[in-house]
Design a protein around this motif. Sequence first.
Motif, PDB file in Angstrom:
ATOM      1  N   ALA A 132       0.821  -1.217   0.000  1.00 12.73           N
ATOM      2  CA  ALA A 132       0.000   0.000   0.000  1.00 12.73           C
ATOM      3  C   ALA A 132       0.848   1.257   0.000  1.00 12.73           C
ATOM      4  O   ALA A 132       0.495   2.266  -0.627  1.00 12.73           O
ATOM      5  CB  ALA A 132      -0.932  -0.013   1.210  1.00 12.73           C
ATOM      6  N   ASP A 133       1.994   1.239   0.673  1.00 11.30           N
ATOM      7  CA  ASP A 133       2.826   2.437   0.771  1.00 11.30           C
ATOM      8  C   ASP A 133       3.395   2.861  -0.580  1.00 11.30           C
ATOM      9  O   ASP A 133       3.827   4.006  -0.735  1.00 11.30           O
ATOM     10  CB  ASP A 133       3.980   2.197   1.749  1.00 11.30           C
ATOM     11  N   GLY A 134       3.414   1.993  -1.564  1.00 15.88           N
ATOM     12  CA  GLY A 134       3.958   2.336  -2.863  1.00 15.88           C
ATOM     13  C   GLY A 134       2.988   3.029  -3.792  1.00 15.88           C
ATOM     14  O   GLY A 134       3.403   3.561  -4.835  1.00 15.88           O
ATOM     15  N   TYR A 135       1.699   3.037  -3.469  1.00 10.99           N
ATOM     16  CA  TYR A 135       0.709   3.558  -4.404  1.00 10.99           C
ATOM     17  C   TYR A 135       0.789   5.066  -4.602  1.00 10.99           C
ATOM     18  O   TYR A 135       0.377   5.581  -5.646  1.00 10.99           O
ATOM     19  CB  TYR A 135      -0.701   3.152  -3.964  1.00 10.99           C
ATOM     20  N   GLY A 136       1.330   5.796  -3.640  1.00 12.68           N
ATOM     21  CA  GLY A 136       1.416   7.237  -3.788  1.00 12.68           C
ATOM     22  C   GLY A 136       2.281   7.646  -4.965  1.00 12.68           C
ATOM     23  O   GLY A 136       1.821   8.339  -5.884  1.00 12.68           O
ATOM     24  N   GLY A 164      -3.905  -7.339  -1.209  1.00 12.87           N
ATOM     25  CA  GLY A 164      -4.629  -6.501  -0.255  1.00 12.87           C
ATOM     26  C   GLY A 164      -4.675  -5.044  -0.640  1.00 12.87           C
ATOM     27  O   GLY A 164      -5.741  -4.401  -0.618  1.00 12.87           O
ATOM     28  N   ALA A 165      -3.517  -4.452  -1.012  1.00  8.48           N
ATOM     29  CA  ALA A 165      -3.491  -3.035  -1.351  1.00  8.48           C
ATOM     30  C   ALA A 165      -4.234  -2.764  -2.651  1.00  8.48           C
ATOM     31  O   ALA A 165      -4.922  -1.739  -2.777  1.00  8.48           O
ATOM     32  CB  ALA A 165      -2.039  -2.557  -1.453  1.00  8.48           C
ATOM     33  N   PHE A 166      -4.115  -3.644  -3.616  1.00  8.89           N
ATOM     34  CA  PHE A 166      -4.853  -3.490  -4.879  1.00  8.89           C
ATOM     35  C   PHE A 166      -6.354  -3.428  -4.614  1.00  8.89           C
ATOM     36  O   PHE A 166      -7.061  -2.578  -5.182  1.00  8.89           O
ATOM     37  CB  PHE A 166      -4.520  -4.661  -5.801  1.00  8.89           C
ATOM     38  N   MET A 167      -6.863  -4.297  -3.754  1.00 13.27           N
ATOM     39  CA  MET A 167      -8.298  -4.307  -3.453  1.00 13.27           C
ATOM     40  C   MET A 167      -8.714  -3.029  -2.728  1.00 13.27           C
ATOM     41  O   MET A 167      -9.819  -2.524  -2.937  1.00 13.27           O
ATOM     42  CB  MET A 167      -8.641  -5.533  -2.613  1.00 13.27           C
ATOM     43  N   ARG A 168      -7.835  -2.481  -1.915  1.00 11.71           N
ATOM     44  CA  ARG A 168      -8.168  -1.231  -1.235  1.00 11.71           C
ATOM     45  C   ARG A 168      -8.263  -0.084  -2.219  1.00 11.71           C
ATOM     46  O   ARG A 168      -9.167   0.753  -2.133  1.00 11.71           O
ATOM     47  CB  ARG A 168      -7.103  -0.916  -0.177  1.00 11.71           C
ATOM     48  N   ALA A 172     -12.971  -0.499  -3.796  1.00  9.05           N
ATOM     49  CA  ALA A 172     -13.795   0.076  -2.732  1.00  9.05           C
ATOM     50  C   ALA A 172     -13.346  -0.326  -1.330  1.00  9.05           C
ATOM     51  O   ALA A 172     -14.167  -0.663  -0.467  1.00  9.05           O
ATOM     52  CB  ALA A 172     -15.271  -0.298  -2.934  1.00  9.05           C
ATOM     53  N   ASP A 173     -12.033  -0.286  -1.109  1.00  8.38           N
ATOM     54  CA  ASP A 173     -11.481  -0.560   0.227  1.00  8.38           C
ATOM     55  C   ASP A 173     -11.877  -1.928   0.768  1.00  8.38           C
ATOM     56  O   ASP A 173     -12.106  -2.095   1.970  1.00  8.38           O
ATOM     57  CB  ASP A 173     -11.903   0.521   1.223  1.00  8.38           C
ATOM     58  N   THR A 174     -11.953  -2.914  -0.108  1.00 12.46           N
ATOM     59  CA  THR A 174     -12.285  -4.270   0.343  1.00 12.46           C
ATOM     60  C   THR A 174     -11.246  -4.756   1.343  1.00 12.46           C
ATOM     61  O   THR A 174     -10.045  -4.744   1.055  1.00 12.46           O
ATOM     62  CB  THR A 174     -12.322  -5.230  -0.856  1.00 12.46           C
ATOM     63  N   PRO A 175     -11.665  -5.194   2.534  1.00 11.91           N
ATOM     64  CA  PRO A 175     -10.694  -5.648   3.533  1.00 11.91           C
ATOM     65  C   PRO A 175     -10.139  -7.024   3.195  1.00 11.91           C
ATOM     66  O   PRO A 175     -10.680  -7.748   2.355  1.00 11.91           O
ATOM     67  CB  PRO A 175     -11.523  -5.693   4.818  1.00 11.91           C
ATOM     68  N   ALA A 176      -9.066  -7.377   3.853  1.00 12.11           N
ATOM     69  CA  ALA A 176      -8.508  -8.720   3.680  1.00 12.11           C
ATOM     70  C   ALA A 176      -9.456  -9.753   4.277  1.00 12.11           C
ATOM     71  O   ALA A 176     -10.101  -9.493   5.308  1.00 12.11           O
ATOM     72  CB  ALA A 176      -7.143  -8.808   4.353  1.00 12.11           C
ATOM     73  N   PRO A 177      -9.600 -10.921   3.660  1.00 12.48           N
ATOM     74  CA  PRO A 177     -10.448 -11.960   4.241  1.00 12.48           C
ATOM     75  C   PRO A 177      -9.845 -12.515   5.519  1.00 12.48           C
ATOM     76  O   PRO A 177      -8.646 -12.337   5.791  1.00 12.48           O
ATOM     77  CB  PRO A 177     -10.495 -13.028   3.136  1.00 12.48           C
ATOM     78  N   ALA A 178     -10.673 -13.169   6.306  1.00  9.64           N
ATOM     79  CA  ALA A 178     -10.191 -13.773   7.552  1.00  9.64           C
ATOM     80  C   ALA A 178      -9.144 -14.842   7.249  1.00  9.64           C
ATOM     81  O   ALA A 178      -9.195 -15.492   6.203  1.00  9.64           O
ATOM     82  CB  ALA A 178     -11.370 -14.383   8.315  1.00  9.64           C
ATOM     83  N   ARG A 206      -0.776   7.854   5.144  1.00  7.03           N
ATOM     84  CA  ARG A 206      -0.026   7.912   3.891  1.00  7.03           C
ATOM     85  C   ARG A 206      -0.912   7.544   2.708  1.00  7.03           C
ATOM     86  O   ARG A 206      -0.860   8.169   1.649  1.00  7.03           O
ATOM     87  CB  ARG A 206       1.175   6.980   3.981  1.00  7.03           C
ATOM     88  N   LEU A 207      -1.759   6.527   2.889  1.00  3.77           N
ATOM     89  CA  LEU A 207      -2.669   6.133   1.821  1.00  3.77           C
ATOM     90  C   LEU A 207      -3.697   7.228   1.549  1.00  3.77           C
ATOM     91  O   LEU A 207      -4.024   7.525   0.393  1.00  3.77           O
ATOM     92  CB  LEU A 207      -3.363   4.824   2.180  1.00  3.77           C
ATOM     93  N   ALA A 208      -4.197   7.865   2.596  1.00  2.00           N
ATOM     94  CA  ALA A 208      -5.164   8.955   2.415  1.00  2.00           C
ATOM     95  C   ALA A 208      -4.522  10.131   1.682  1.00  2.00           C
ATOM     96  O   ALA A 208      -5.146  10.750   0.809  1.00  2.00           O
ATOM     97  CB  ALA A 208      -5.700   9.399   3.775  1.00  2.00           C
ATOM     98  N   ALA A 209      -3.272  10.449   2.008  1.00  2.00           N
ATOM     99  CA  ALA A 209      -2.577  11.533   1.321  1.00  2.00           C
ATOM    100  C   ALA A 209      -2.367  11.185  -0.152  1.00  2.00           C
ATOM    101  O   ALA A 209      -2.456  12.061  -1.024  1.00  2.00           O
ATOM    102  CB  ALA A 209      -1.235  11.805   2.004  1.00  2.00           C
ATOM    103  N   ALA A 210      -2.093   9.928  -0.439  1.00  2.00           N
ATOM    104  CA  ALA A 210      -1.929   9.507  -1.827  1.00  2.00           C
ATOM    105  C   ALA A 210      -3.241   9.646  -2.591  1.00  2.00           C
ATOM    106  O   ALA A 210      -3.270  10.167  -3.719  1.00  2.00           O
ATOM    107  CB  ALA A 210      -1.438   8.056  -1.868  1.00  2.00           C
TER     108      ALA A 210
END
Length: 500
Positions: A132-136, A164-168, A172-178, A206-210
């Motif tokens: 996720a940190d790389g998406y910015g 996980g990050a791709f789905m977020r 639509a911010d799909t969470p990771a499955p159990a 960081r994701l919100a800023a991106a």
Amino acid sequence: MSDSSRDTAQGAGWGPAEPGAYRQLMPDHVEKLSWLNPRTLWAARNGVLASWFGDPTGRTRSRLVALREAAGAPADKVIRREVPDRFSFMVMGDTGEGDAPQYAVVPGFLKMGQDTEFAVIASDVNYPVGAADGYGDKFFRPYQGYPAPIYAIPGNHDWYEDLGAFMRVFCADTPAPAPEPRPRPLTRAWWRALLWHRPRPTDERRLAAARALRPAPAQRAEQPGPYWALDAGPVRIVGIDTGLLGTIDAEQGAWLREVSRGPRPKILITGSPLYVDGEHHPCPIEGGGTVDDVVRAAEHHYVAAIGGDIHNYQRYPVDVDGRLVQYVVAGGGGAFMHATHTIPRVSVAGVTERDFRCYPLRGDSLAFYSRLYGRRLRLPRLFDLTEAAATAVVAERLGIEPARAPDAGTRVTRRTRLVASLLGTGRRPGRAARFRLPVRKIYTQLFSPSSATYSPPFFKCFLRLDVTADAVRLRCFAATGNRAQEVDPPVEDEVTIPLR
């Protein structure tokens, strides 16, 4: 229209040139991606583990899709967009290294894409592991000026943290499955689970800023999952997720067959190209059959199949029972360039050299790699080839007519032939071929591609597809990193695909 690499060496980006303005778009600090770094290799281990101990991505994908459906995504996974009678969209693949070659694509992409309805990224949005940190810096920042939605299909690198990050970002911010139950000790699944790279915690600020870099409602794309179909005007675009190992699971295969029915013309976008490097890779479906079986079926009305994963451009117009299907490789959107000079003389599925197209041209590819090895091994006098010499020796070794004729008086010397052989031109057998230096994926494991390719020409590319009721016009545009090709991106290939 500016010269392309098929017209002149300057059109390819060789020779003195003004650097492009792409550096102004880049962040102040760019971390150079190195595949020599043990931390990078260890983080990207899941592809190897999946090949050794079994691939779990089909099961993970099924659970992610179920979460999307429970949240209200359409069960048929079809996105329906209202578009004008004539509309255009963009496609590029393997974008996300976050370095100069990726940003060099952006000015031309924005120039040619300002009036388009949407864009699609075909594979590997975020290197090296899809965190996720790389998406910015690898997605939101470079494309903040693109005014329309960007859809995507994941590549193997996007799967290295279980998607996980791709789905977020795209779903639509799909969470990771159990977590799944622990497998029995000492089984293959147990070893895989023990060694598996797990997603790191997301830095939410960081994701919100991106995300704030692409804030407009018109820029937002919400997908029903990692695979989807998009109905726009007369065409249906079908995007499939080939996971870690370039295959699709039975559930996705059943969906693909269902969504491919009907008379609407279709374009497939996939993370694993079906024709590439002069070979056919039909992409197996779990339980039987292949993706290409679906594409070739006349009742499905596919007119093109566009794939990422390989970092260059190739096109194979294949006659399928009297109708022409365009098979395209479009992975030149930003990641390190894969060689084209290693592609043998093309003869596959009735496609010959006369029909085949690639970018960069084989001679430019050989010249590019000769200079890389000249710098890295500090042997420029041995390795460095001019673009004219490289073009001439490729034509000689493959027995082909060069798309751009070398300068008059260009000689093919013993040194030229030695370098061409060492760098794998034509894959001819022989003594020198046994000592061939790595020039494709193995190269990225031996050297840092970023540190070796921070000056133009980069030989990157992107596609624009213009759609009418009767035809799709597909054009491949070059991005070299030079100012001339930013201001007026040259067309490296063009084909009109009938829809009726």
